[in-house]
Design an enzyme around this catalytic site. Structure first.
Site, short mmCIF file in Angstrom:
data_model
loop_
_atom_site.label_atom_id
_atom_site.label_comp_id
_atom_site.label_asym_id
_atom_site.label_seq_id
_atom_site.Cartn_x
_atom_site.Cartn_y
_atom_site.Cartn_z
N HIS A 141 0.84 -1.19 0.00
CA HIS A 141 0.00 0.00 0.00
C HIS A 141 0.88 1.24 0.00
O HIS A 141 1.90 1.30 0.69
CB HIS A 141 -0.92 0.01 1.22
CG HIS A 141 -2.08 -0.91 1.05
ND1 HIS A 141 -2.92 -0.87 -0.03
CD2 HIS A 141 -2.54 -1.92 1.83
CE1 HIS A 141 -3.85 -1.79 0.10
NE2 HIS A 141 -3.64 -2.45 1.21
N ARG A 396 -5.43 -11.00 -4.62
CA ARG A 396 -6.67 -10.31 -4.26
C ARG A 396 -7.29 -9.68 -5.51
O ARG A 396 -6.60 -9.08 -6.32
CB ARG A 396 -6.42 -9.22 -3.21
CG ARG A 396 -7.73 -8.54 -2.78
CD ARG A 396 -7.57 -7.65 -1.56
NE ARG A 396 -6.87 -6.41 -1.83
CZ ARG A 396 -7.24 -5.21 -1.35
NH1 ARG A 396 -8.32 -5.10 -0.59
NH2 ARG A 396 -6.55 -4.14 -1.61
N GLU A 506 -15.81 -5.40 4.20
CA GLU A 506 -15.18 -4.11 4.47
C GLU A 506 -16.14 -2.95 4.69
O GLU A 506 -15.78 -1.98 5.34
CB GLU A 506 -14.15 -3.75 3.39
CG GLU A 506 -14.47 -4.21 2.00
CD GLU A 506 -13.28 -4.19 1.07
OE1 GLU A 506 -12.31 -3.47 1.32
OE2 GLU A 506 -13.32 -4.90 0.06
N ASP A 543 -11.80 0.67 4.78
CA ASP A 543 -13.01 1.09 4.09
C ASP A 543 -14.20 1.16 5.03
O ASP A 543 -15.11 1.96 4.84
CB ASP A 543 -13.30 0.15 2.91
CG ASP A 543 -12.37 0.44 1.74
OD1 ASP A 543 -12.46 1.54 1.18
OD2 ASP A 543 -11.54 -0.42 1.41
N ARG A 581 -5.33 -4.37 8.63
CA ARG A 581 -5.03 -3.17 9.40
C ARG A 581 -3.97 -2.33 8.69
O ARG A 581 -3.01 -2.85 8.14
CB ARG A 581 -4.50 -3.54 10.79
CG ARG A 581 -5.48 -4.33 11.62
CD ARG A 581 -4.80 -5.04 12.76
NE ARG A 581 -4.13 -4.10 13.64
CZ ARG A 581 -4.71 -3.48 14.66
NH1 ARG A 581 -5.98 -3.72 14.91
NH2 ARG A 581 -4.06 -2.65 15.43
N ARG A 713 -9.58 5.88 -2.37
CA ARG A 713 -9.12 4.80 -1.51
C ARG A 713 -8.92 5.34 -0.10
O ARG A 713 -8.71 6.53 0.11
CB ARG A 713 -7.82 4.22 -2.05
CG ARG A 713 -8.03 3.42 -3.31
CD ARG A 713 -6.85 2.54 -3.62
NE ARG A 713 -7.22 1.53 -4.60
CZ ARG A 713 -7.79 0.37 -4.30
NH1 ARG A 713 -8.03 0.08 -3.04
NH2 ARG A 713 -8.10 -0.48 -5.23
#
Length: 882
Positions: A141, A396, A506, A543, A581, A713
């Protein structure tokens, strides 16, 4: 512990700061350093409440010549990064837990003793640790703002600090280390801190592998060695050789959710890179073992394998080295697109592990246990943890992408319109196809490019060794059919490989229905035949908080876990919860030990998966000593949650949380979803619009390039609010909930009881307290003053700051404190020390944002770079981005 920063930490901050000052003076002259000192002095006096100094700081910054703006931002950014190095060094040296909270430093030896005194036998302790499965999932990320080339220099600076501290008896070593330190800081100053291009997914994967090579490769055997020594002392035996309580997985190169840059070709390349680097690292281990294991005494099993030779261990290792070299060459050839003409390669973990185990058992059988439990044991431990791929790669993808494939397929086969079917029709079709022996997908089926990419990903799964891959995660999962679809595609295209499939819940609605969805899923015999005895479920933090507000999301996550534990228990299925997390409070961040112990009873039953994201990978695992401590924290927390679980919450507390979260949710959505001024205010007051130019990661900042805040995001959403120090996503709504309860009879008492007796609620308040201490409404007000013109938007900003102030008051009332971080003075002081260096960056960022808007984004390259550096510097100063 003294409330002052430890002397060694102060000394190191001074050493690094002085060296940076000399470097800047050499480059830009002493006059420029004097300007920096003037700015710092204004900021420091302003932090002490001097309003004149605060105005003087802003005025001084606004009058700086344009040519000074970039070097000024760089100077403060560099100091904040150096301060972080000093703090990391301090934590590693003195083994401080990540939150510096007195009494919260879990020590594994003490915990084992506590568990034994609670009635757990020595055998239970060993078995619990041996069967523990904690997987830390490294993700790419885009929250790591520091370039890899600078991280390497910063690691070398840390080494210099160690050398200086250990040079009392050898002053010449200290002198050499100080000289090297000056050189490295000069190198860092003369290196561009901002990437000019976004990293590719392969670049991100290489960065993840570098963390393993430079830190975890050493920390993992050290961790096991410490664990062995503790178990020998407590239980009289070692951890089994093949046990790996803590393992590593990765999303780097496998996370295609919303990232069109992650393709099947990228995934295949990353898997090959992992094989290549693993082989390269094992070659170094085996060369050392071949040098050291020169013994001639061996058992019959080893002799039978290598024959009657003088040095049987070296003979076996020589053969293994040949295969590992071939494996490295094979991976390199595949990466280069060449054919491989060499000999047999290592395909599986066992092919590497078995020969090493033969050597180990032989040494033990002939009485050479001391040698067996040296470097050879370290390599066995590495093989148990890293296998031959370094990490397991998760995949994913968003649920809608799988549904699109089935929709195109049913239309092509004239079976109907899948997207228009209800859930019952979808399940019936998917289950029938799962049980069918005939293929569903025609061999030469012409489908869209998007669907072809999804199918190609499943082909990669089919071509890999199962141990190279981890879990297939479905983002935005909402129904059992979302999971059945992946199971069907895996059967149709994935061949012999069948990965665990984890739905990711989420949004608030999805979390609330998670238990029901998994119950329906596990009630389907056709699915149970695929899933077996285990089920993994991923809980989304980012999210859900963005969707519902932090308090409502946290309670929904807790209730979802409770429901999932009960559902899986009733079906006789082993549940593994995967926590998505992030580093910040708004994304589920916080100290790992407290976070794990605040989960519902039974949810951490010896198994746990957790994402480690962005800059948190560097903070927790970037150096061997820090990584060792981080692994101990995770092992402690999971062991304690398994053997000494927290009590279930009182029914009254659950009712309280239902009411608190409802009030908080309504307050949050009334602003974020319903106030027409909110989105314009967000876009005006934060650097959200400029964030897209900061080349943080390979993934776009939005799921879709059209639409509003809802398409953002969670990372840029939180990053933007963090930059202006309002941190709104992590607290909005909480103040109204707590204030209303405090106004009611008995409210204060019940909230304080929950805080003291319920780890979930206490941890939530601790995180909120730390968040509020990092926030600063006066800085947010300055951004608004500089960047917002509309009276209605200014009114909203004032309302938000009033809400923040009210929350701080009610939180202190619940905590029974006079000031924030009263009981964690080191965190408070760490924030206070950094503020005079962050404040100028805020002032400069607001100024640069205004100039950028005045010029319609056409400011000079230097000013644009300065704006990017302010973002990086503020992120470094606050120790997180998103």
């Amino acid at each position: 512990m003294s409330h002052d920063l430890h002397e060694s930490l102060r000394d190191n901050v001074r050493i690094l700061g002085d060296s940076l000052g000399r470097t800047i003076a050499d480059d830009l002259g002493q006059g420029f350093v004097d300007k920096i000192e003037t700015i710092r002095a204004h900021a420091k006096q302003g932090r002490q409440g001097d309003a004149l100094e605060q105005r003087a700081l802003i005025e001084y910054l606004r009058q700086l010549p344009e040519g000074d703006l970039l070097p000024v931002t760089r100077a403060f950014n560099q100091f904040l990064n150096l301060a972080n190095i000093a703090e990391q060094h301090y934590r590693a040296r003195f083994r401080r837990v990540e939150d510096y909270k007195p009494g919260s430093q879990p020590v594994l030896g003490e915990l084992l003793e506590r568990a034994r005194q609670a009635g757990n036998s020595p055998r239970t302790l060993v078995e619990t640790l041996a069967n523990m499965r904690v997987e830390l999932v490294l993700t790419a990320h885009p929250t790591e703002v520091i370039r890899r080339t600078l991280i390497q220099k910063y690691d070398a600076i840390d080494d210099c600090l160690s050398a200086i501290e250990n040079s009392d008896d050898y002053p010449e070593r200290g002198t050499r280390a100080k000289g090297r330190l000056e050189e490295l800081i000069s190198q860092a100053w003369h290196t561009d801190e901002i990437r000019h291009e976004r990293p590719t997914p392969v670049d991100e994967a290489k960065w993840g592998f570098a963390v393993i090579e430079n830190s975890l490769w050493q920390a993992v055997p050290d961790f096991h060695r410490d664990l062995d020594n503790l178990l020998l002392k407590t239980a009289g035996e070692r951890l089994p050789l093949d046990a790996a309580p803590i393992r590593y997985a990765s999303w780097m190169g496998g996370d295609r959710d919303g990232n069109p840059n992650v393709t099947s070709r990228v995934t295949r390349e990353v898997l090959l890179l992992g094989r290549w680097m693993a082989a390269d690292l094992y070659l170094r281990d085996l060369e050392q073992l071949k040098t050291e294991l020169s013994m001639w005494k061996a058992n019959s099993a080893l002799k039978a394998e290598v024959g009657e030779v003088t040095e049987p261990y070296r003979e076996l290792l020589k053969r293994l080295l040949t295969r590992i070299e071939a494996t490295r060459d094979w991976a390199k050839a595949r990466l280069d697109g060449r054919s491989f003409e060499g000999g047999p390669i290592i395909e599986t973990r066992d092919q590497l592990y078995a020969p090493l185990l033969t050597c180990y058992r032989s040494l033990c059988d002939v009485g050479l246990d001391t040698i067996a439990n040296g470097a050879l044991l370290d390599t066995l431990r590495r093989v148990a943890v890293f296998g031959v791929t370094l990490t397991k790669l998760d995949l994913r993808q968003e649920a809608s992408r799988h549904a699109q494939v089935i929709e195109e397929l049913t239309s092509a086969l004239e079976l109907g319109n899948y997207q228009q079917w209800d859930e019952a029709q979808r399940q019936k079709f998917l289950l029938a196809e799962l049980e069918s022996r005939r293929p569903l997908i025609p061999r030469r089926w012409e489908c869209s490019a998007e669907s072809r990419e999804v199918l190609d990903t499943f082909k990669v799964i089919a071509q890999e060794q199962p141990e190279a891959l981890g879990t297939y995660i479905i983002s935005m999962a909402a129904q059992p059919s979302d999971v059945l679809t992946v199971a069907l595609l895996m059967k149709e295209v994935g061949g012999r490989v069948s990965l665990p499939i984890a739905p990711l819940f989420e949004t608030l609605a999805d979390l609330n229905h998670a238990g029901d969805v998994v119950d329906q899923l596990l009630s389907l015999p056709g699915y149970r035949a695929v899933a077996g005895t285990g089920q993994e479920v991923m809980i989304g933090y980012s999210d859900s908080a963005k969707d519902a507000g932090q308090l409502a999301a946290a309670w929904a996550q807790y209730r979802a876990q409770e429901s999932l534990v009960e559902v899986c228990r009733s079906h006789g299925v082993d549940l593994t919860l995967f926590h998505g997390r992030g580093g910040t409070v708004g994304r589920g961040g916080g100290p790992a030990h407290a976070a794990i112990l605040s989960q519902p009873p039974g949810s951490v039953n010896g198994s746990l998966r957790v994402t480690e994201q962005g800059e948190m990978i560097r903070f927790k695992f970037g150096q061997p000593d820090i990584a060792l401590r981080s692994m101990e924290i995770y092992a402690c927390a999971v062991l304690e949650a398994t053997l000494l679980p927290p009590p279930a919450p009182e029914p009254q507390w659950r009712d309280e949380m239902d009411r608190l979260s409802e009030v908080a949710h309504q307050a949050y959505t009334s602003v974020v979803r319903k106030d027409p001024d909110f989105v314009p205010y967000f876009r005006s007051v934060t650097p959200e619009g400029a964030l897209g130019r900061l080349p943080l990661g390979s993934r776009p900042t939005k799921r879709r390039q059209d639409g509003g805040v809802e398409t953002l995001r969670a990372i840029p959403w939180i990053f933007a609010w963090t930059q202006i120090r309002l941190m709104l996503p992590a607290w909005l709504g909480s103040g109204e909930a707590f204030a209303r309860r405090l106004e009611e009879e008995g409210g204060r008492e019940v909230l304080q009881q929950m805080r003291n007796q319920w780890p979930f609620f206490g941890t939530y308040l601790d995180m909120l307290e730390m968040l509020l201490a990092k926030a600063d409404v006066s800085i947010a007000a300055y951004y608004e003053h500089r960047l917002v013109d509309e009276p209605s938007l200014k009114a909203l900003g004032q309302q938000l700051r009033d809400r923040f102030t009210r929350l701080e008051q009610v939180l202190l009332e619940v905590l029974q404190q006079d000031e924030l971080l009263e009981n964690t003075p080191l965190i408070r002081q760490a924030i206070e020390v950094r503020n005079p260096y962050i404040d100028p960056l805020h002032g400069l960022q607001a100024e640069l944002l205004q100039r950028n808007r005045d010029a319609d984004g056409a400011i000079s390259a230097d000013l644009s770079r300065a704006l990017m550096v302010t973002m990086a510097g503020i992120a470094a100063g606050l120790r997180n981005t998103g």
